[in-house]
Design a protein around this motif. Structure first.
Motif, PDB file in Angstrom:
ATOM      1  N   ALA A  55       0.843  -1.193   0.000  1.00  0.00           N
ATOM      2  CA  ALA A  55       0.000   0.000   0.000  1.00  0.00           C
ATOM      3  C   ALA A  55       0.880   1.245   0.000  1.00  0.00           C
ATOM      4  O   ALA A  55       1.929   1.296   0.631  1.00  0.00           O
ATOM      5  N   SER A  71      -1.303   7.355   2.261  1.00  0.00           N
ATOM      6  CA  SER A  71      -2.626   7.935   2.029  1.00  0.00           C
ATOM      7  C   SER A  71      -2.522   9.176   1.159  1.00  0.00           C
ATOM      8  O   SER A  71      -1.649  10.016   1.354  1.00  0.00           O
ATOM      9  N   GLY A  72      -3.427   9.271   0.186  1.00  0.00           N
ATOM     10  CA  GLY A  72      -3.420  10.419  -0.702  1.00  0.00           C
ATOM     11  C   GLY A  72      -2.609  10.208  -1.958  1.00  0.00           C
ATOM     12  O   GLY A  72      -2.709  10.987  -2.906  1.00  0.00           O
ATOM     13  N   ARG A  73      -1.791   9.151  -2.018  1.00  0.00           N
ATOM     14  CA  ARG A  73      -0.949   8.895  -3.188  1.00  0.00           C
ATOM     15  C   ARG A  73      -1.547   7.854  -4.119  1.00  0.00           C
ATOM     16  O   ARG A  73      -1.026   7.605  -5.193  1.00  0.00           O
ATOM     17  N   THR A  74      -2.618   7.185  -3.697  1.00  0.00           N
ATOM     18  CA  THR A  74      -3.210   6.144  -4.519  1.00  0.00           C
ATOM     19  C   THR A  74      -4.659   5.969  -4.106  1.00  0.00           C
ATOM     20  O   THR A  74      -5.130   6.603  -3.168  1.00  0.00           O
ATOM     21  N   THR A  75      -5.384   5.106  -4.804  1.00  0.00           N
ATOM     22  CA  THR A  75      -6.743   4.758  -4.411  1.00  0.00           C
ATOM     23  C   THR A  75      -6.821   3.254  -4.246  1.00  0.00           C
ATOM     24  O   THR A  75      -5.993   2.500  -4.769  1.00  0.00           O
ATOM     25  N   TYR A  76      -7.824   2.782  -3.542  1.00  0.00           N
ATOM     26  CA  TYR A  76      -7.955   1.350  -3.333  1.00  0.00           C
ATOM     27  C   TYR A  76      -8.115   0.581  -4.638  1.00  0.00           C
ATOM     28  O   TYR A  76      -7.507  -0.487  -4.795  1.00  0.00           O
ATOM     29  N   PRO A  77      -8.912   1.067  -5.600  1.00  0.00           N
ATOM     30  CA  PRO A  77      -8.953   0.357  -6.880  1.00  0.00           C
ATOM     31  C   PRO A  77      -7.589   0.254  -7.555  1.00  0.00           C
ATOM     32  O   PRO A  77      -7.301  -0.725  -8.242  1.00  0.00           O
ATOM     33  N   ASP A  78      -6.722   1.279  -7.349  1.00  0.00           N
ATOM     34  CA  ASP A  78      -5.375   1.203  -7.907  1.00  0.00           C
ATOM     35  C   ASP A  78      -4.604   0.007  -7.355  1.00  0.00           C
ATOM     36  O   ASP A  78      -3.786  -0.601  -8.049  1.00  0.00           O
ATOM     37  N   ARG A 126      -4.721  -3.324  -9.111  1.00  0.00           N
ATOM     38  CA  ARG A 126      -4.137  -3.387 -10.441  1.00  0.00           C
ATOM     39  C   ARG A 126      -2.747  -4.031 -10.402  1.00  0.00           C
ATOM     40  O   ARG A 126      -1.985  -3.842  -9.456  1.00  0.00           O
TER      41      ARG A 126
END
Length: 260
Positions: free
Chosen positions: A5, A8-15, A18
């Motif tokens: 992971a 916070s703020g650098r990615t999203t959960y759907p990302d 992938r």
């Protein structure tokens, strides 16, 4: 590459689910759970190395996933070493392995012989050690290995003594391997399916199938897609802090009391 992971703020959960840019190997990709797992990985963006002994089945899943075709017998260490080498030659990296290889022997314990024991443990457990040694050790920068075990590893059933014992050994191997390989950034987990209908499932009479469905809290049996979804999760960054665990996917069967 999708294994941990991000802040916070650098990615999203759907990302995090992938797998773009990754090379993922599926051992036993030709049918059933393996084929569905290859599809899932491909749809998540991975380049999938489809490994199977059957060239016809293998070719079909390669077409479906635009994957890499490698024929191999995973019970042979030299073949596994070749899989790792050819996968990295083709893509330049190796990031994960899903191993669905196994064969269930349904036979009363008192009728089994030494050949049954040797065969069952080699196919359902023994090959997993060189999978870790030859494939996980070749990962580019950390990675994930997920084995498919069975509900038989966690409970007893008539005729399943050897199969259950072999899969229980695999569960124990997963936990120790996670401890040993964790410092290298390698996660090792397993999925334990309950009864799952695939082309390889034992045919059940209608009455027996209905009885089984009646015992499942979700009132259906599992599908290959149910198991593939769990495998994709464990290979992805959504499970980036999960290792040494066994995810039971059985519709809730194992939560029921033994006697009711």
């Amino acid at each position: 590459m999708g294994q941990a992971a991000l802040p916070s703020g650098r990615t999203t959960y759907p990302d995090l689910i992938r797998l773009d840019g990754q090379t993922q190997v599926v051992l036993g990709a030709g049918q059933g759970i393996g084929r569905e797992a290859a599809r899932a990985l491909s749809q998540a963006g991975a380049t999938v190395v489809c490994v199977d002994v059957d060239s016809t089945r293998r070719a079909a899943v390669v077409r479906e996933t635009d994957g890499i075709d490698i024929g191999a017998d995973v019970t042979r260490r030299d073949d596994l070493r070749r899989v790792a080498r050819e996968a990295k030659q083709a893509t330049g990296r190796l990031d994960g392995v899903i191993d669905v290889v196994g064969r269930a022997l349904w036979k009363p314990l008192l009728e089994t012989d030494e050949d049954d024991v040797a065969s069952q443990f080699q196919v359902s457990f023994g090959h997993a050690v060189p999978v870790l040694q030859e494939l996980a050790d070749a990962f580019t920068a950390g990675g994930a290995v997920t084995f498919v075990t069975s509900l038989a590893a966690h409970s007893g059933a008539p005729g399943a003594a050897l199969y259950g014992a072999a899969k229980a050994g695999l569960v124990s191997l997963v936990r120790s391997a996670a401890v040993e390989l964790g410092p290298a950034g390698v996660r090792v987990n397993a999925v334990s399916p309950g009864y799952t209908r695939t082309a390889r499932s034992r045919p059940l009479p209608a009455a027996e199938l209905a009885r089984r469905v009646g015992r499942v809290p979700l009132r259906r049996v599992g599908t290959a897609a149910d198991i593939a979804a769990a495998l994709l999760y464990l290979q992805s960054g959504l499970a980036g802090f999960i290792t040494g665990q066994v995810l039971v996917v059985d519709g809730g069967v194992s939560t029921r009391p033994t006697y009711e």
